[in-house]
Design an enzyme around this catalytic site. Structure first.
Site, PDB file in Angstrom:
ATOM      1  N   GLU A 208      -8.478   9.202 -14.778  1.00 31.08           N
ATOM      2  CA  GLU A 208      -9.239   7.999 -15.104  1.00 31.08           C
ATOM      3  C   GLU A 208     -10.409   7.753 -14.159  1.00 31.08           C
ATOM      4  OE1 GLU A 208      -6.363   4.887 -15.524  1.00 31.08           O
ATOM      5  OE2 GLU A 208      -5.322   5.929 -17.141  1.00 31.08           O
ATOM      6  N   LYS A 340      -2.825  -1.914 -25.856  1.00 32.26           N
ATOM      7  CA  LYS A 340      -3.289  -0.552 -26.130  1.00 32.26           C
ATOM      8  C   LYS A 340      -3.180  -0.323 -27.632  1.00 32.26           C
ATOM      9  CE  LYS A 340      -1.925   1.509 -21.683  1.00 32.26           C
ATOM     10  NZ  LYS A 340      -0.894   2.338 -21.006  1.00 32.26           N
TER      11      LYS A 340
END
Length: 431
Positions: A208, A340
């Site tokens: 990330e 999500k």
């Protein structure tokens, strides 16, 4: 203005995500030629209760991670049903796919197939109406720019190092605007890189975009971030706060939490006390997945100990699922939900989870996955629902930066109507 516009084609293809794994991209075309395109993300550390991400399992191709089955489901089963439907009726589109699938966890069609179609339909509808996606989803009151929850040190499954906790993040809740918040985070990121280098640590990055050094302990990660905040000219606990994502389900073994990098094994009570100590020593404003997804008793202990002053976010615990969220609300565990899209599989179900959370006084943090694409839907979604917080990685790697850049565009478009709430985004705790 027309309130009915037919879907004439639904088409999926296999593309690659940021972790070099296949994922699904979907195009939806309307009768006037308007097109909407969406790509689906994928997680590395996934909750046991997430909707099913359909993979091919053919080890001779992409190590079994191909998504041609999901692609075929879009191009045949889903397309056959959706062609001719009104793209402006998102609820009906998502309901049709849910009924077509017929399982509790999207196991037949695949959440990756269904989500790609759901989002591509929303984008096509917004394009047809000549609206920004956030305006189409959120309506006239969509105006809140989020506080970034920016992952700048990676551990756990997101990195190849000895740090047990998965993410160490910064949140510029003291910034006056989103663009200033992004600038502050960028400056801290650069300061952190030079700080790590000066201490002899590696500055390679994880999935990330955060750095992934072999630190001596989890606490050292917090200490070095605080040094970087100060080095960049900001005050920890005033301008910028710390957020953690231990991803505790990944270290939960036989009813205890194994901090292997530190050589410690803790009971749920001891793990809760570990967080209490960290929150007393450092300006920690948020902890995600502090306990494992099925350790409801541990979550209760943690919430009772620090739930009034620290945001406690359920990711694996809730998996963007209203049934699990309703259980958490009833039990009084956590005070926030991570959102999500691919955990549940449709836009409608995602919006339902956000609405349920906010009605219960829980915050909603809209999130990326570790396997991302250039798709920027979550940037529009977080503004659409006025969630006030977004988690989408470090200010590095283009699949992360794409979301931040889209938020800059939205901030510019909203102009004086836009609102950056800073600490007010944490309405679930006393700050």
């Amino acid at each position: 203005m027309k309130n009915y516009i037919e879907i004439v084609d639904v088409y999926a293809r296999q593309i690659l995500d940021s972790r070099c794994n296949p994922t699904v991209e979907v195009e939806v075309e309307l009768e006037d030629g308007t097109v909407g395109v969406a790509a689906v993300p994928s997680g590395a550390s996934t909750g046991a209760f997430e909707a099913v991400e359909l993979r091919d399992g053919d080890k001779s191709k992409y190590l079994g991670k191909g998504v041609l089955k999901a692609v075929d489901n879009v191009n045949t089963i889903i397309a056959d049903e959706l062609v001719g439907m009104n793209v402006l009726d998102q609820v009906a589109i998502d309901k049709t796919m849910i009924e077509l699938d017929g399982t509790d966890n999207k196991a037949k069609l695949g959440a990756n197939a269904m989500l790609g179609v759901s989002l591509a339909c929303a984008k096509a509808a917004a394009n047809f109406l000549g609206m920004s996606l956030y305006q189409y989803i959120g309506g006239v009151n969509a105006k809140v720019l989020p506080v970034p929850m920016m992952n700048i040190i990676n551990g756990g499954k997101h990195a190849d190092n000895n740090v047990d906790l998965q993410e160490f993040m910064i949140m510029p809740a003291g910034a006056p605007s989103f663009s200033e918040a992004l600038r502050m985070c960028s400056e801290v990121y650069h300061a952190l890189k030079s700080t790590l280098k000066s201490q002899g640590y590696d500055t390679g990055v994880g999935d990330e975009g955060g750095f992934a050094p072999n630190l001596k302990s989890n606490e050292e990660a917090i200490i070095v971030i605080i040094e970087a905040i100060k080095k960049a000219g900001y005050t920890p606990g005033k301008d910028i706060f710390i957020a953690l994502d231990p991803a505790s389900s990944e270290i939960f073994e036989d009813g205890k939490y194994n901090l292997a990098g530190e050589g410690r094994v803790l009971t749920p009570e001891e793990m809760a006390n570990y967080y209490v100590e960290l929150a007393e020593k450092y300006p920690i404003i948020s902890i995600e997945d502090g306990m494992a997804e099925e350790d409801w008793d541990g979550w209760k202990i943690l919430t009772e100990k620090i739930g009034k002053k620290v945001q406690l976010v359920g990711d694996d615990l809730f998996v963007t699922n209203t049934e699990r969220l309703a259980k958490g609300i009833k039990l009084g565990v956590a005070n926030s939900i991570l959102i999500k899209l691919n955990q549940i599989g449709t836009l409608t179900e995602t919006l339902n989870a956000i609405e349920m959370a906010e009605r219960a006084g829980y915050t909603a943090v809209v999130s990326h996955r570790s396997g991302e694409t250039e798709d920027t839907t979550i940037a529009d979604l977080v503004v659409a629902v006025n969630a006030g917080q977004i988690k989408t990685g470090a200010p590095a790697r283009s699949e992360r930066v794409a979301k931040y850049n889209q938020l800059l565009r939205i901030e510019e478009e909203l102009n004086d109507m836009g609102e950056y709430r800073g600490l007010k985004a944490f309405y679930n705790i006393n700050k």
